[in-house]
Design a protein around this motif. Structure first.
Motif, PDB file in Angstrom:
ATOM      1  N   VAL A   4       0.817  -1.212   0.000  1.00  0.00           N
ATOM      2  CA  VAL A   4       0.000   0.000   0.000  1.00  0.00           C
ATOM      3  C   VAL A   4       0.849   1.261   0.000  1.00  0.00           C
ATOM      4  CG1 VAL A   4      -1.746   1.310   1.282  1.00  0.00           C
ATOM      5  CG2 VAL A   4      -1.928  -1.180   1.109  1.00  0.00           C
ATOM      6  N   ASP A   5       1.977   1.252   0.691  1.00  0.00           N
ATOM      7  CA  ASP A   5       2.800   2.454   0.822  1.00  0.00           C
ATOM      8  C   ASP A   5       4.266   2.100   0.583  1.00  0.00           C
ATOM      9  OD1 ASP A   5       3.523   5.057   1.312  1.00  0.00           O
ATOM     10  OD2 ASP A   5       3.585   4.814   3.493  1.00  0.00           O
ATOM     11  N   PRO A   6       4.641   1.800  -0.653  1.00  0.00           N
ATOM     12  CA  PRO A   6       6.012   1.376  -0.945  1.00  0.00           C
ATOM     13  C   PRO A   6       6.995   2.541  -0.890  1.00  0.00           C
ATOM     14  CG  PRO A   6       4.807   1.604  -2.973  1.00  0.00           C
ATOM     15  CD  PRO A   6       3.811   1.820  -1.876  1.00  0.00           C
ATOM     16  N   PRO A   7       8.262   2.268  -0.631  1.00  0.00           N
ATOM     17  CA  PRO A   7       9.270   3.326  -0.627  1.00  0.00           C
ATOM     18  C   PRO A   7       9.662   3.714  -2.052  1.00  0.00           C
ATOM     19  CG  PRO A   7      10.306   1.214  -0.217  1.00  0.00           C
ATOM     20  CD  PRO A   7       8.818   0.957  -0.269  1.00  0.00           C
ATOM     21  N   THR A   8      10.348   4.821  -2.194  1.00  0.00           N
ATOM     22  CA  THR A   8      10.960   5.183  -3.470  1.00  0.00           C
ATOM     23  C   THR A   8      12.169   4.279  -3.694  1.00  0.00           C
ATOM     24  OG1 THR A   8      12.468   6.769  -2.442  1.00  0.00           O
ATOM     25  CG2 THR A   8      10.289   7.591  -3.122  1.00  0.00           C
ATOM     26  N   LEU A   9      12.762   4.338  -4.891  1.00  0.00           N
ATOM     27  CA  LEU A   9      13.965   3.554  -5.151  1.00  0.00           C
ATOM     28  C   LEU A   9      15.068   3.947  -4.179  1.00  0.00           C
ATOM     29  CD1 LEU A   9      15.621   1.525  -6.799  1.00  0.00           C
ATOM     30  CD2 LEU A   9      16.157   3.384  -8.398  1.00  0.00           C
ATOM     31  N   ASP A  10      15.224   5.258  -3.949  1.00  0.00           N
ATOM     32  CA  ASP A  10      16.239   5.704  -2.995  1.00  0.00           C
ATOM     33  C   ASP A  10      15.935   5.186  -1.601  1.00  0.00           C
ATOM     34  OD1 ASP A  10      17.382   7.001  -5.097  1.00  0.00           O
ATOM     35  OD2 ASP A  10      17.169   9.033  -4.282  1.00  0.00           O
ATOM     36  N   GLY A  11      14.651   5.241  -1.220  1.00  0.00           N
ATOM     37  CA  GLY A  11      14.262   4.750   0.104  1.00  0.00           C
ATOM     38  C   GLY A  11      14.465   3.258   0.233  1.00  0.00           C
ATOM     39  N   LEU A  12      14.158   2.518  -0.834  1.00  0.00           N
ATOM     40  CA  LEU A  12      14.348   1.071  -0.823  1.00  0.00           C
ATOM     41  C   LEU A  12      15.830   0.743  -0.709  1.00  0.00           C
ATOM     42  CD1 LEU A  12      12.830  -1.659  -1.164  1.00  0.00           C
ATOM     43  CD2 LEU A  12      13.239  -1.452  -3.625  1.00  0.00           C
ATOM     44  N   ALA A  13      16.652   1.441  -1.473  1.00  0.00           N
ATOM     45  CA  ALA A  13      18.098   1.198  -1.424  1.00  0.00           C
ATOM     46  C   ALA A  13      18.658   1.533  -0.047  1.00  0.00           C
ATOM     47  CB  ALA A  13      18.797   2.027  -2.503  1.00  0.00           C
ATOM     48  N   GLY A  14      18.221   2.653   0.512  1.00  0.00           N
ATOM     49  CA  GLY A  14      18.697   3.031   1.841  1.00  0.00           C
ATOM     50  C   GLY A  14      18.310   2.026   2.900  1.00  0.00           C
ATOM     51  N   ALA A  15      17.103   1.469   2.766  1.00  0.00           N
ATOM     52  CA  ALA A  15      16.625   0.507   3.766  1.00  0.00           C
ATOM     53  C   ALA A  15      17.415  -0.788   3.749  1.00  0.00           C
ATOM     54  CB  ALA A  15      15.142   0.214   3.538  1.00  0.00           C
ATOM     55  N   VAL A  16      17.997  -1.149   2.591  1.00  0.00           N
ATOM     56  CA  VAL A  16      18.735  -2.412   2.491  1.00  0.00           C
ATOM     57  C   VAL A  16      20.243  -2.192   2.421  1.00  0.00           C
ATOM     58  CG1 VAL A  16      16.779  -3.509   1.371  1.00  0.00           C
ATOM     59  CG2 VAL A  16      18.595  -2.524  -0.049  1.00  0.00           C
ATOM     60  N   GLY A  17      20.662  -0.933   2.592  1.00  0.00           N
ATOM     61  CA  GLY A  17      22.091  -0.647   2.641  1.00  0.00           C
ATOM     62  C   GLY A  17      22.796  -0.739   1.306  1.00  0.00           C
ATOM     63  N   ALA A  18      22.109  -0.314   0.229  1.00  0.00           N
ATOM     64  CA  ALA A  18      22.709  -0.378  -1.102  1.00  0.00           C
ATOM     65  C   ALA A  18      22.569   0.976  -1.789  1.00  0.00           C
ATOM     66  CB  ALA A  18      22.018  -1.453  -1.949  1.00  0.00           C
ATOM     67  N   ARG A  19      23.338   1.160  -2.847  1.00  0.00           N
ATOM     68  CA  ARG A  19      23.176   2.358  -3.666  1.00  0.00           C
ATOM     69  C   ARG A  19      22.056   2.118  -4.673  1.00  0.00           C
ATOM     70  NH1 ARG A  19      29.212   3.116  -5.684  1.00  0.00           N
ATOM     71  NH2 ARG A  19      28.909   0.858  -5.855  1.00  0.00           N
ATOM     72  N   PRO A  20      21.280   3.157  -5.028  1.00  0.00           N
ATOM     73  CA  PRO A  20      20.105   2.965  -5.878  1.00  0.00           C
ATOM     74  C   PRO A  20      20.380   2.241  -7.187  1.00  0.00           C
ATOM     75  CG  PRO A  20      20.062   5.140  -4.902  1.00  0.00           C
ATOM     76  CD  PRO A  20      21.388   4.548  -4.539  1.00  0.00           C
ATOM     77  N   PHE A  21      21.369   2.667  -7.965  1.00  0.00           N
ATOM     78  CA  PHE A  21      21.602   2.033  -9.260  1.00  0.00           C
ATOM     79  C   PHE A  21      22.161   0.625  -9.112  1.00  0.00           C
ATOM     80  CE2 PHE A  21      21.557   6.504 -10.811  1.00  0.00           C
ATOM     81  CZ  PHE A  21      20.507   6.356 -11.699  1.00  0.00           C
ATOM     82  N   ALA A  22      22.963   0.396  -8.085  1.00  0.00           N
ATOM     83  CA  ALA A  22      23.482  -0.953  -7.849  1.00  0.00           C
ATOM     84  C   ALA A  22      22.335  -1.895  -7.488  1.00  0.00           C
ATOM     85  CB  ALA A  22      24.523  -0.934  -6.736  1.00  0.00           C
ATOM     86  N   LEU A  23      21.398  -1.424  -6.656  1.00  0.00           N
ATOM     87  CA  LEU A  23      20.239  -2.248  -6.291  1.00  0.00           C
ATOM     88  C   LEU A  23      19.367  -2.491  -7.517  1.00  0.00           C
ATOM     89  CD1 LEU A  23      18.402  -3.657  -4.234  1.00  0.00           C
ATOM     90  CD2 LEU A  23      17.302  -1.438  -3.830  1.00  0.00           C
ATOM     91  N   LEU A  24      19.157  -1.470  -8.340  1.00  0.00           N
ATOM     92  CA  LEU A  24      18.324  -1.622  -9.536  1.00  0.00           C
ATOM     93  C   LEU A  24      18.897  -2.689 -10.466  1.00  0.00           C
ATOM     94  CD1 LEU A  24      15.961  -0.678 -11.281  1.00  0.00           C
ATOM     95  CD2 LEU A  24      17.427   1.157 -12.143  1.00  0.00           C
ATOM     96  N   ARG A  25      20.212  -2.667 -10.688  1.00  0.00           N
ATOM     97  CA  ARG A  25      20.842  -3.663 -11.563  1.00  0.00           C
ATOM     98  C   ARG A  25      20.683  -5.073 -11.000  1.00  0.00           C
ATOM     99  NH1 ARG A  25      24.873   0.347 -12.002  1.00  0.00           N
ATOM    100  NH2 ARG A  25      26.110  -0.700 -10.396  1.00  0.00           N
ATOM    101  N   ALA A  26      20.949  -5.223  -9.704  1.00  0.00           N
ATOM    102  CA  ALA A  26      20.858  -6.546  -9.077  1.00  0.00           C
ATOM    103  C   ALA A  26      19.417  -7.039  -9.043  1.00  0.00           C
ATOM    104  CB  ALA A  26      21.440  -6.494  -7.664  1.00  0.00           C
ATOM    105  N   PHE A  27      18.481  -6.129  -8.795  1.00  0.00           N
ATOM    106  CA  PHE A  27      17.065  -6.494  -8.720  1.00  0.00           C
ATOM    107  C   PHE A  27      16.581  -6.994 -10.071  1.00  0.00           C
ATOM    108  CE2 PHE A  27      12.553  -6.133  -8.216  1.00  0.00           C
ATOM    109  CZ  PHE A  27      12.309  -6.234  -6.857  1.00  0.00           C
ATOM    110  N   LYS A  28      16.936  -6.286 -11.148  1.00  0.00           N
ATOM    111  CA  LYS A  28      16.522  -6.701 -12.492  1.00  0.00           C
ATOM    112  C   LYS A  28      17.175  -8.018 -12.891  1.00  0.00           C
ATOM    113  CE  LYS A  28      15.960  -3.679 -15.779  1.00  0.00           C
ATOM    114  NZ  LYS A  28      16.187  -2.579 -16.737  1.00  0.00           N
ATOM    115  N   ALA A  29      18.416  -8.227 -12.458  1.00  0.00           N
ATOM    116  CA  ALA A  29      19.081  -9.495 -12.755  1.00  0.00           C
ATOM    117  C   ALA A  29      18.390 -10.661 -12.064  1.00  0.00           C
ATOM    118  CB  ALA A  29      20.547  -9.431 -12.318  1.00  0.00           C
ATOM    119  N   ALA A  30      17.874 -10.418 -10.863  1.00  0.00           N
ATOM    120  CA  ALA A  30      17.243 -11.492 -10.091  1.00  0.00           C
ATOM    121  C   ALA A  30      15.807 -11.759 -10.508  1.00  0.00           C
ATOM    122  CB  ALA A  30      17.290 -11.146  -8.602  1.00  0.00           C
TER     123      ALA A  30
END
Length: 280
Positions: A182-208
């Protein structure tokens, strides 16, 4: 040519849905199923992107889509395509694989378009028996179909290829999205919550997953919407509970992923009546 689709529950095989449809202009958004998608092209050509590779399936060929594998779907010729689809759960196919004495692990179909005339004919008979509501014939033919597919075309599921440095971040991001429909974080917020940089998380997420986080979230919302609709929750309430802005927003995304509108899907849940209904 008029588009038609009918979605219903299998009359005798648990955890299995069925779809009979003709599509011309309809395009499936990139999405993934939590179970398998197994179908027979009856007429025309379906074109679909599967994990970054474009496939074309013509009349007489079968389409085999694995769980959690991102894919699309659209007409491959001007006249569109017609097909019969079965959507068994992972547990349903894994149980049959275990009965057959197959190797341990989730069954996996390495080829997404297969021409096997014997199995294709069996799929057609199984699907038509389910359409008639003939429980004994449908259950016998469907289980025989799944067994044939597993013995002829399946292998154990390979490990996902995800960069080592991104695996933990992706796992945590997936958990967070499941908890935040219902209330998802932004990409920056998601990356911050998991301790990753936004573009690095985006690449890994799409790969998975084969999708960026926002597309994965939409697919996840539609999965939950299907569960709620099957349990009888009104579509307007479903929209609010899974995070869509309103019922129209739910309708648009649901139809682009499932192939029928939420109301039609809900009417069909638990019923085995014959006859097609327009996709509208």
């Amino acid at each position: 040519m008029k588009e038609q689709a009918r979605f219903w529950r299998h009359p005798a095989v648990p955890e299995t849905d069925l779809l009979k449809a003709r599509y011309v202009t309809h395009r499936f958004a990139r999405h993934a199923h939590d179970g398998y998608a197994i179908g027979l092209i009856v007429e025309g050509v379906e074109e679909f992107d599967y994990r970054g590779t474009l496939h074309r399936a013509a009349a007489g060929e079968m389409v085999l889509v694995n769980p959690d594998s991102a894919h699309t779907g659209q007409a491959g010729v001007p006249g569109g395509w017609a097909y019969r689809m079965l959507y068994p759960s992972v547990d349903a196919l894994a149980g049959i694989a275990a009965e057959l004495g197959g190797p341990y692990g989730t069954p996996h179909f390495p080829a997404q378009v297969v021409r096997d005339e014997q199995v294709a004919a069996l799929l057609g008979r199984a699907h038509r028996a389910a359409e008639r509501g003939d429980a004994l014939a449908a259950s016998t033919l469907s289980r025989t179909l799944f067994a044939r597919l597993l013995t002829r075309h399946a292998t154990p599921r390979p490990a996902a290829i995800v960069p080592a440095e991104g695996r933990q971040a992706v796992r945590e991001a997936l958990d967070l999205l499941h908890e935040s429909l219902v209330d998802p974080p932004t990409l920056d917020g998601l990356a911050g919550a998991v301790g990753a940089r936004p573009f690095a998380l985006l690449r890994a997420f799409k790969a998975a997953t084969g999708m960026p986080p926002h597309a994965y979230l939409t697919s996840l919302r539609v999965r939950q919407a299907r569960r709620l609709l099957r349990s009888g929750v009104p579509p307007a309430r479903v929209a609010a509970e899974v995070g869509f802005t309103d019922q129209a927003h739910l309708n648009r995304h649901f139809k682009r992923i499932v192939g029928v509108p939420p109301a039609a899907y809900q009417r069909a849940a638990g019923t085995y009546k014959t006859g097609d209904s327009p996709v509208s």
